[in-house]
Design a protein around this motif. Sequence first.
Motif, PDB file in Angstrom:
ATOM      1  N   PHE A  16      -8.312  26.710 -19.315  1.00 56.09           N
ATOM      2  CA  PHE A  16      -8.638  25.351 -18.937  1.00 56.09           C
ATOM      3  C   PHE A  16      -7.729  24.398 -19.711  1.00 56.09           C
ATOM      4  O   PHE A  16      -7.316  24.692 -20.832  1.00 56.09           O
ATOM      5  N   GLN A  17      -7.481  23.250 -19.121  1.00 55.35           N
ATOM      6  CA  GLN A  17      -6.699  22.200 -19.750  1.00 55.35           C
ATOM      7  C   GLN A  17      -7.241  20.858 -19.253  1.00 55.35           C
ATOM      8  O   GLN A  17      -7.484  20.700 -18.059  1.00 55.35           O
ATOM      9  N   GLU A  18      -7.455  19.927 -20.149  1.00 57.68           N
ATOM     10  CA  GLU A  18      -7.854  18.576 -19.758  1.00 57.68           C
ATOM     11  C   GLU A  18      -6.579  17.771 -19.530  1.00 57.68           C
ATOM     12  O   GLU A  18      -5.698  17.747 -20.387  1.00 57.68           O
ATOM     13  N   ILE A  19      -6.471  17.154 -18.358  1.00 57.53           N
ATOM     14  CA  ILE A  19      -5.313  16.311 -18.102  1.00 57.53           C
ATOM     15  C   ILE A  19      -5.784  14.893 -17.792  1.00 57.53           C
ATOM     16  O   ILE A  19      -6.900  14.673 -17.335  1.00 57.53           O
ATOM     17  N   GLU A  20      -4.918  13.952 -18.081  1.00 61.90           N
ATOM     18  CA  GLU A  20      -5.201  12.542 -17.854  1.00 61.90           C
ATOM     19  C   GLU A  20      -4.486  12.103 -16.577  1.00 61.90           C
ATOM     20  O   GLU A  20      -3.287  12.302 -16.425  1.00 61.90           O
ATOM     21  N   ILE A  21      -5.255  11.557 -15.643  1.00 58.06           N
ATOM     22  CA  ILE A  21      -4.667  11.001 -14.425  1.00 58.06           C
ATOM     23  C   ILE A  21      -4.320   9.542 -14.728  1.00 58.06           C
ATOM     24  O   ILE A  21      -5.206   8.753 -15.063  1.00 58.06           O
ATOM     25  N   PRO A  22      -3.045   9.180 -14.637  1.00 56.17           N
ATOM     26  CA  PRO A  22      -2.694   7.793 -14.919  1.00 56.17           C
ATOM     27  C   PRO A  22      -3.232   6.853 -13.831  1.00 56.17           C
ATOM     28  O   PRO A  22      -2.926   7.015 -12.659  1.00 56.17           O
ATOM     29  N   ILE A  23      -4.052   5.926 -14.234  1.00 53.34           N
ATOM     30  CA  ILE A  23      -4.637   4.928 -13.331  1.00 53.34           C
ATOM     31  C   ILE A  23      -4.054   3.585 -13.759  1.00 53.34           C
ATOM     32  O   ILE A  23      -4.651   2.867 -14.563  1.00 53.34           O
ATOM     33  N   LYS A  24      -2.863   3.272 -13.254  1.00 51.95           N
ATOM     34  CA  LYS A  24      -2.141   2.103 -13.749  1.00 51.95           C
ATOM     35  C   LYS A  24      -1.652   1.159 -12.662  1.00 51.95           C
ATOM     36  O   LYS A  24      -1.241   0.053 -12.952  1.00 51.95           O
ATOM     37  N   GLN A  25      -1.652   1.623 -11.425  1.00 54.89           N
ATOM     38  CA  GLN A  25      -1.094   0.809 -10.343  1.00 54.89           C
ATOM     39  C   GLN A  25      -2.127  -0.189  -9.843  1.00 54.89           C
ATOM     40  O   GLN A  25      -3.209   0.203  -9.427  1.00 54.89           O
ATOM     41  N   PRO A  26      -1.814  -1.503  -9.862  1.00 49.18           N
ATOM     42  CA  PRO A  26      -2.769  -2.464  -9.312  1.00 49.18           C
ATOM     43  C   PRO A  26      -2.908  -2.302  -7.802  1.00 49.18           C
ATOM     44  O   PRO A  26      -1.936  -2.041  -7.100  1.00 49.18           O
ATOM     45  N   VAL A  27      -4.144  -2.407  -7.311  1.00 50.53           N
ATOM     46  CA  VAL A  27      -4.393  -2.340  -5.871  1.00 50.53           C
ATOM     47  C   VAL A  27      -3.799  -3.582  -5.201  1.00 50.53           C
ATOM     48  O   VAL A  27      -3.165  -3.506  -4.168  1.00 50.53           O
ATOM     49  N   GLU A  28      -4.014  -4.728  -5.828  1.00 51.98           N
ATOM     50  CA  GLU A  28      -3.449  -6.001  -5.362  1.00 51.98           C
ATOM     51  C   GLU A  28      -2.939  -6.754  -6.580  1.00 51.98           C
ATOM     52  O   GLU A  28      -3.556  -6.695  -7.638  1.00 51.98           O
ATOM     53  N   PRO A  29      -1.837  -7.480  -6.452  1.00 50.08           N
ATOM     54  CA  PRO A  29      -1.358  -8.273  -7.590  1.00 50.08           C
ATOM     55  C   PRO A  29      -2.444  -9.227  -8.079  1.00 50.08           C
ATOM     56  O   PRO A  29      -3.153  -9.841  -7.290  1.00 50.08           O
ATOM     57  N   GLY A  30      -2.598  -9.309  -9.398  1.00 49.08           N
ATOM     58  CA  GLY A  30      -3.574 -10.206  -9.980  1.00 49.08           C
ATOM     59  C   GLY A  30      -4.992  -9.688 -10.010  1.00 49.08           C
ATOM     60  O   GLY A  30      -5.895 -10.370 -10.476  1.00 49.08           O
ATOM     61  N   ARG A  31      -5.243  -8.483  -9.488  1.00 48.69           N
ATOM     62  CA  ARG A  31      -6.598  -7.904  -9.470  1.00 48.69           C
ATOM     63  C   ARG A  31      -6.740  -6.892 -10.602  1.00 48.69           C
ATOM     64  O   ARG A  31      -5.763  -6.322 -11.062  1.00 48.69           O
ATOM     65  N   THR A  32      -7.955  -6.627 -11.013  1.00 45.75           N
ATOM     66  CA  THR A  32      -8.197  -5.670 -12.083  1.00 45.75           C
ATOM     67  C   THR A  32      -8.482  -4.270 -11.568  1.00 45.75           C
ATOM     68  O   THR A  32      -8.716  -3.364 -12.346  1.00 45.75           O
ATOM     69  N   ILE A  33      -8.484  -4.078 -10.253  1.00 46.66           N
ATOM     70  CA  ILE A  33      -8.688  -2.746  -9.684  1.00 46.66           C
ATOM     71  C   ILE A  33      -7.374  -1.978  -9.791  1.00 46.66           C
ATOM     72  O   ILE A  33      -6.340  -2.428  -9.292  1.00 46.66           O
ATOM     73  N   LEU A  34      -7.434  -0.822 -10.452  1.00 44.68           N
ATOM     74  CA  LEU A  34      -6.237   0.004 -10.645  1.00 44.68           C
ATOM     75  C   LEU A  34      -6.406   1.327  -9.927  1.00 44.68           C
ATOM     76  O   LEU A  34      -7.513   1.798  -9.709  1.00 44.68           O
ATOM     77  N   GLN A  35      -5.278   1.959  -9.579  1.00 38.13           N
ATOM     78  CA  GLN A  35      -5.294   3.237  -8.873  1.00 38.13           C
ATOM     79  C   GLN A  35      -4.182   4.141  -9.386  1.00 38.13           C
ATOM     80  O   GLN A  35      -3.244   3.688 -10.034  1.00 38.13           O
ATOM     81  N   SER A  36      -4.273   5.420  -9.047  1.00 38.34           N
ATOM     82  CA  SER A  36      -3.216   6.377  -9.381  1.00 38.34           C
ATOM     83  C   SER A  36      -2.113   6.289  -8.329  1.00 38.34           C
ATOM     84  O   SER A  36      -2.271   5.613  -7.306  1.00 38.34           O
ATOM     85  N   ASN A  37      -1.025   7.016  -8.580  1.00 42.15           N
ATOM     86  CA  ASN A  37      -0.002   7.167  -7.543  1.00 42.15           C
ATOM     87  C   ASN A  37      -0.620   7.913  -6.361  1.00 42.15           C
ATOM     88  O   ASN A  37      -1.479   8.766  -6.545  1.00 42.15           O
ATOM     89  N   ALA A  38      -0.157   7.607  -5.178  1.00 40.80           N
ATOM     90  CA  ALA A  38      -0.634   8.282  -3.966  1.00 40.80           C
ATOM     91  C   ALA A  38       0.372   9.346  -3.539  1.00 40.80           C
ATOM     92  O   ALA A  38       1.544   9.291  -3.898  1.00 40.80           O
ATOM     93  N   TRP A  39      -0.092  10.315  -2.758  1.00 35.03           N
ATOM     94  CA  TRP A  39       0.777  11.335  -2.182  1.00 35.03           C
ATOM     95  C   TRP A  39       0.147  11.823  -0.895  1.00 35.03           C
ATOM     96  O   TRP A  39      -1.048  11.669  -0.677  1.00 35.03           O
ATOM     97  N   ALA A  40       0.969  12.425  -0.063  1.00 39.32           N
ATOM     98  CA  ALA A  40       0.477  13.023   1.184  1.00 39.32           C
ATOM     99  C   ALA A  40       0.071  14.463   0.894  1.00 39.32           C
ATOM    100  O   ALA A  40       0.828  15.228   0.311  1.00 39.32           O
ATOM    101  N   SER A  41      -1.144  14.830   1.292  1.00 38.35           N
ATOM    102  CA  SER A  41      -1.624  16.190   1.078  1.00 38.35           C
ATOM    103  C   SER A  41      -1.228  17.064   2.268  1.00 38.35           C
ATOM    104  O   SER A  41      -1.402  16.657   3.413  1.00 38.35           O
ATOM    105  N   PRO A  42      -0.734  18.292   1.993  1.00 39.57           N
ATOM    106  CA  PRO A  42      -0.440  19.220   3.084  1.00 39.57           C
ATOM    107  C   PRO A  42      -1.682  19.709   3.823  1.00 39.57           C
ATOM    108  O   PRO A  42      -1.590  20.203   4.929  1.00 39.57           O
ATOM    109  N   GLY A  43      -2.867  19.582   3.200  1.00 40.96           N
ATOM    110  CA  GLY A  43      -4.071  20.052   3.872  1.00 40.96           C
ATOM    111  C   GLY A  43      -5.333  19.699   3.114  1.00 40.96           C
ATOM    112  O   GLY A  43      -5.357  19.686   1.887  1.00 40.96           O
TER     113      GLY A  43
END
Length: 128
Positions: A16-43
């Motif tokens: 097992f390994q604990e990893i940190e998901i970076p939650i740094k991207q603002p959803v909208e400029p000037g808002r405090t809601i942050l998100q991770s990078n997005a990616w397309a899932s193969p399935g």
Amino acid sequence: MKVTRFHATPDGESRFQEIEIPIKQPVEPGRTILQSNAWASPGIRFLELPADLDQSWHHAPARQIVMVLSGTLEVGTSDNQKRRCTAGQAFIADDLTGKGHVTRTIGGPAQVMFVQLPEGFDFDRWSP
């Protein structure tokens, strides 16, 4: 945000390994809601696991995020460590080689969602 990952080690075991998901991207400029990078899932797949599930050693079929939707799962690695995940929790299955892991349901059936990670996904950058 932290998430548990289990993976194969160079000597063929699993850990097992604990990893940190970076939650740094603002959803909208000037808002405090942050998100991770997005990616397309193969399935993406949904599974219903029976109350008596007790799988012996096996590998994940792909590098994937497993989201527990209902019930409780217990996963064990080759160093005799065990972790439980309940509804609303996620873990990353990343042991495509080596001994693999064991899985069982606890206290009843479980429903899970598998979100496959793209080829070459980099956990340090949280992106493909």
